[in-house]
Structure formats: structure tokens, C-alpha cells
Design an enzyme around this catalytic site. Sequence first.
Site, PDB file in Angstrom:
ATOM      1  N   LEU A 199       0.857  -1.181   0.000  1.00 35.82           N
ATOM      2  CA  LEU A 199       0.000   0.000   0.000  1.00 35.82           C
ATOM      3  C   LEU A 199       0.896   1.235   0.000  1.00 35.82           C
ATOM      4  CD1 LEU A 199      -2.903  -0.654   2.559  1.00 35.82           C
ATOM      5  CD2 LEU A 199      -3.115  -0.382   0.091  1.00 35.82           C
ATOM      6  N   ASP A 200       0.613   2.200  -0.874  1.00 35.90           N
ATOM      7  CA  ASP A 200       1.378   3.450  -0.911  1.00 35.90           C
ATOM      8  C   ASP A 200       1.224   4.208   0.403  1.00 35.90           C
ATOM      9  OD1 ASP A 200       2.139   2.972  -3.545  1.00 35.90           O
ATOM     10  OD2 ASP A 200       0.429   4.061  -4.372  1.00 35.90           O
ATOM     11  N   PRO A 201       2.164   5.099   0.732  1.00 32.79           N
ATOM     12  CA  PRO A 201       2.029   5.906   1.949  1.00 32.79           C
ATOM     13  C   PRO A 201       0.715   6.686   2.006  1.00 32.79           C
ATOM     14  CG  PRO A 201       4.255   6.066   1.101  1.00 32.79           C
ATOM     15  CD  PRO A 201       3.473   5.296   0.073  1.00 32.79           C
TER      16      PRO A 201
ATOM     17  N   ALA B  75      -2.156   5.690   1.028  1.00 32.50           N
ATOM     18  CA  ALA B  75      -3.291   4.788   1.244  1.00 32.50           C
ATOM     19  C   ALA B  75      -3.399   4.334   2.697  1.00 32.50           C
ATOM     20  CB  ALA B  75      -3.165   3.577   0.335  1.00 32.50           C
TER      21      ALA B  75
ATOM     22  N   ARG C 236      -3.995   4.063  -8.751  1.00 26.92           N
ATOM     23  CA  ARG C 236      -3.472   5.332  -9.274  1.00 26.92           C
ATOM     24  C   ARG C 236      -3.551   5.383 -10.797  1.00 26.92           C
ATOM     25  NH1 ARG C 236       2.028   5.716  -8.332  1.00 26.92           N
ATOM     26  NH2 ARG C 236       2.203   3.675  -7.338  1.00 26.92           N
TER      27      ARG C 236
END
Length: 304
Positions: free
Chosen positions: A37-39, A41, A171
Site C-alpha cells: 500500500l502506498d504511503p 493509502a 493510481r
Amino acid sequence: MDGVLVVDKPQGLTSHDVVAVARRCLKEPRIGHTGTLDPLATGVLPLACGRATRLVRFLSSSEKDYDAGIQFGLTTDSYDVTGSEVSRSGKVPTRDAVEAALLSLRGERMQMPPAYSAKKVAGQRAYALARRAEPVALEPVAVRVTRAELHAFTSATAHVSLTCSAGFYVRAFAHELGELVSTGACLESLRRTRSGQFDLTAAVSIEDLQRDPSAAAGRAVPLERLLQEFPGARLTDEGRTRVSHGQDVHDAHLWPEDTACLETAAAQWVRLLDGDGRLLALGTAGEGPPLRSPRALHPAVVLF
């Protein structure tokens, strides 16, 4: 500790940050996440702990559910609001245009991952190349969107719920949506609400994990409750011994009522269990040394 602990990842931390916290709190070095998970998210981040780390490749391949906020009229190099601005149109699409675009993005298709992604290019992470302004030659990936619903549309932002396959980039989805409605768009917020069998109902917060590691560990999903989409077969005592040595098992090594799984073993994995239902291994007819019989399973992943 053997099992999967579901963490509700907060915004601002990387998935690796969460793994590091869990390793310190649980005093368990063998911990890995089952999908980055991206920062930006938040939400469901399953952590495979102990022997469950051997199952990460199976747990990572499951469908995911997301709630996404998508901002129109702006594009960035990372396809989300944390990136550098690339263009600003100031345009806002109609609700009808957004719903039509969402409909066209459902189903199976090829998706180009963002340049700022963890995909590897010639042994390097794509984001590392992108940060150095070097060319990023990525290949499109087959993905599937089974649900894309517009829940709210206010001003220049759409709130969308998604169900998608593993390897899908929300994204990139936001960027594609912006192109389809001719306004440009980027991801504003993202919350993962499900990853395979894991959802927010069993999740612990980082604060809970740090405050009371023992209580958090008690909420982990044990090995025997994992991968229940695969058929299960119980082993005899001799079968258990053979599996512990990495040897194939046949009809005689399974409980008689469980041997039916051998008919379909070539097409799927089989959970090999002890008499009490504890998961000991995953067997397959498609891996390992040459089988001595068509009705046999090779214990490709042994957990004890």
C-alpha cells in the site's frame, strides 16, 4: 507466532514501515506483507507472520476492494496528489461522463503500471529510475475490474468503490479515468477495505499493536483458516511422515473420505492437514520431482 495479522495501515507509513513496527512489537523476525500500500493509502494490510510467510505468494494473488477519491482537472507524475504537477485543466466532467467511463473500465484488460511503482526494470525499482529522471520501460499487465461504482460526485471529486485483481494500480485507474473524461485526474485518497479473505473487521491499528502486542497477536488468523478456497485432505500418520520428508503422498496416505481431491489435484493446490485440521503443507500434482503415480500429491510448501 504463525498466521496472518491484519493491520489497518495509517496514512503516511509505507508497508515496509508497518512490517518493521510489527517485527519490533511481536519480536518475530519472519514477517512480510501480502501486497504493498502506498504511503497515501490506508486500510487492510495483511502481515504474514512466522510460517505463514511461506504462503505469501498465494495470499498476494487475491482480489482486493478499495474506496478511492479521484480529483479531476489535475494530473501528476505519480498519478496521485503527492506527486509533482504535470498539468491542470480546471475542467470538471459531468456525472454521466464519469459513470460511462467507469463502465468502460470494467472487465479484463491490459493496464500500464505507473512509472512511480515498485515494478522492477532491469533489476531496479521503477520509482528509483523515475526519481532520477531516467527512462522507465514498463510493460502493460493483465488486470480485471469486477466492480467500479460511483458512490458520490461533488465538485471536482468522485468517490469510487472498486473490486479488482492483484497487480492492479488504482493510481493508474484514476489517471485513465481522467483521460476518458478529457479533464485529467489523479488519486486523492485510497482506502483498502478487503484483501482476499481479510477485511477491516479483524484489523488492528498500529496504536493497538504498539500498546498491547499480545492482544494484537491474539487476533491473528491461524494457519488452518488460511486458503480455504483450496480443497483439503487429511493425512494419515504415515502420510504426515512422508510430507515432513518432502515425499509424494498417494491414496493410502490420506483419509479415505478425502481421496476425491486427487481427481482434480492437477488443476489446483490441495491443503494437506493433520487429523485435527491443522495445515501442514500445500500439495500439488504440478510441481516437484516426477510423480510415481497420476494419483499423487507433491508437498511443494511444507509448514512444519
